[in-house]
Design an enzyme around this catalytic site. Structure first.
Site, PDB file in Angstrom:
ATOM      1  N   THR A  94     -36.183   2.206  58.946  1.00  0.00           N
ATOM      2  CA  THR A  94     -35.350   1.192  59.591  1.00  0.00           C
ATOM      3  C   THR A  94     -34.013   1.083  58.865  1.00  0.00           C
ATOM      4  OG1 THR A  94     -36.111  -0.722  58.289  1.00  0.00           O
ATOM      5  CG2 THR A  94     -37.452  -0.062  60.191  1.00  0.00           C
ATOM      6  N   ILE A 122     -28.830   3.936  51.665  1.00  0.00           N
ATOM      7  CA  ILE A 122     -30.150   4.299  51.163  1.00  0.00           C
ATOM      8  C   ILE A 122     -31.051   4.763  52.303  1.00  0.00           C
ATOM      9  CG2 ILE A 122     -32.258   3.380  50.124  1.00  0.00           C
ATOM     10  CD1 ILE A 122     -30.483   1.570  48.400  1.00  0.00           C
ATOM     11  N   GLY A 123     -30.999   4.086  53.438  1.00  0.00           N
ATOM     12  CA  GLY A 123     -31.857   4.456  54.559  1.00  0.00           C
ATOM     13  C   GLY A 123     -31.604   5.866  55.040  1.00  0.00           C
ATOM     14  N   TYR A 177     -30.166 -13.750  48.899  1.00  0.00           N
ATOM     15  CA  TYR A 177     -30.630 -12.359  48.948  1.00  0.00           C
ATOM     16  C   TYR A 177     -31.816 -12.165  48.012  1.00  0.00           C
ATOM     17  CZ  TYR A 177     -30.571  -7.286  48.180  1.00  0.00           C
ATOM     18  OH  TYR A 177     -30.924  -5.965  48.059  1.00  0.00           O
ATOM     19  N   SER A 208     -35.595  -4.864  45.784  1.00  0.00           N
ATOM     20  CA  SER A 208     -34.401  -4.819  44.957  1.00  0.00           C
ATOM     21  C   SER A 208     -34.699  -5.426  43.605  1.00  0.00           C
ATOM     22  CB  SER A 208     -33.272  -5.603  45.635  1.00  0.00           C
ATOM     23  OG  SER A 208     -32.217  -5.871  44.747  1.00  0.00           O
TER      24      SER A 208
END
Length: 264
Positions: free
Chosen positions: A13, A19-20, A154, A141
């Site tokens: 996704t 990164i994806g 976040y 993260s």
């Protein structure tokens, strides 16, 4: 170690960039058929064209849909009805003064960074359990463990994602399906470049801006540099493999030594 994902279908996704996209490239390079997800057809098509050029692989699938909505999830699951490997990479981040974060922003971060992953796991985990094989990887993260003062909303969302991972790993216990989090450290992406320049002098050349950011805002890093997306992808590919069969319910660190702890 030779990782062979031939015959496996993967969905990453939020994989049109950063990164994806690196994870999509890594999985395809190991033989998987990879579905690339984004909200817009144009961005997905552009990403697939770049991935084909970079990898020399032509097995990418377009999976267009906004995963923050139930309609978007249905669009994606229609495009890719079954997957062996699900990588929940979709996420948003940004700096904000703690007392200025509105209720709407708190909800938005939870919706995008947590609930979207939950929706995708609900969609694909049952069939994985029936087949006695599956790999679910949630991209978390270092901010899940070391909450940054400049983006606690976040950090909150990524901490919640660790809990989601552990809980679904228990749901999948004994089925041959593994569920893990990958704790990514400060990583060099286009979005992070913008974020860095929110916190340091915009007139600085990139190399100097990066060094200043790491020294002033991420001094715990043992790498003393941003991690490249391909370095995150290497761990994601391993956790997607048959060789990682005994790793589940974990929070695996690819953080450059940022988290000052032996565990996780």
């Amino acid at each position: 170690m030779i990782i062979d994902l031939s015959g496996r279908t993967a969905l990453v996704t939020g994989s049109t960039q950063g990164i994806g996209r690196a994870i999509a490239a890594g999985l395809a390079g190991s033989g998987a058929r990879v579905a690339v997800n984004g909200r817009r057809q144009e961005s997905v098509d552009t990403a697939i064209a770049r991935l084909r050029e970079e990898t020399g692989v032509d097995t990418f699938i377009a999976a267009v849909g906004d995963l923050t909505t139930e309609d978007g999830v249905r669009e994606v699951t229609r495009a890719v009805p079954d997957v062996d490997i699900l990588v929940n990479n979709l996420g948003i981040f940004g700096a904000a003064d703690a007392l200025d974060i509105s209720d709407e922003e708190w909800r938005r971060y939870f919706e995008v960074n947590v609930l979207a992953a939950v929706r995708m796991i609900r969609a694909y985990l049952p069939a994985m359990k029936d087949r006695s094989f599956g790999r679910i990887l949630n991209i978390a993260s270092d901010s899940a463990v070391v909450i940054p003062a400049e983006m606690i909303h976040y950090g909150m969302s990524k901490t919640a994602l660790l809990a989601v991972t552990r809980g679904f790993a228990k749901d999948a216990a004994g089925t041959g399906v593994t569920v893990n989090s990958l704790i990514a450290g400060p990583t060099h992406t286009g979005g992070v470049e913008d974020f860095v320049y929110e916190l340091v002098d915009r007139d600085l050349p990139w190399d100097e801006a990066q060094r200043t950011f790491m020294a002033e805002h991420r001094p715990q890093s043992l790498l003393r540099r941003l991690i490249e997306p391909e370095e995150i992808a290497n761990m994601a590919v391993y956790l997607s493999s048959a060789q990682a069969s005994a790793t589940t319910g974990g929070a695996v660190r690819v953080d450059g030594g940022y988290v000052d702890s032996i565990l996780p």
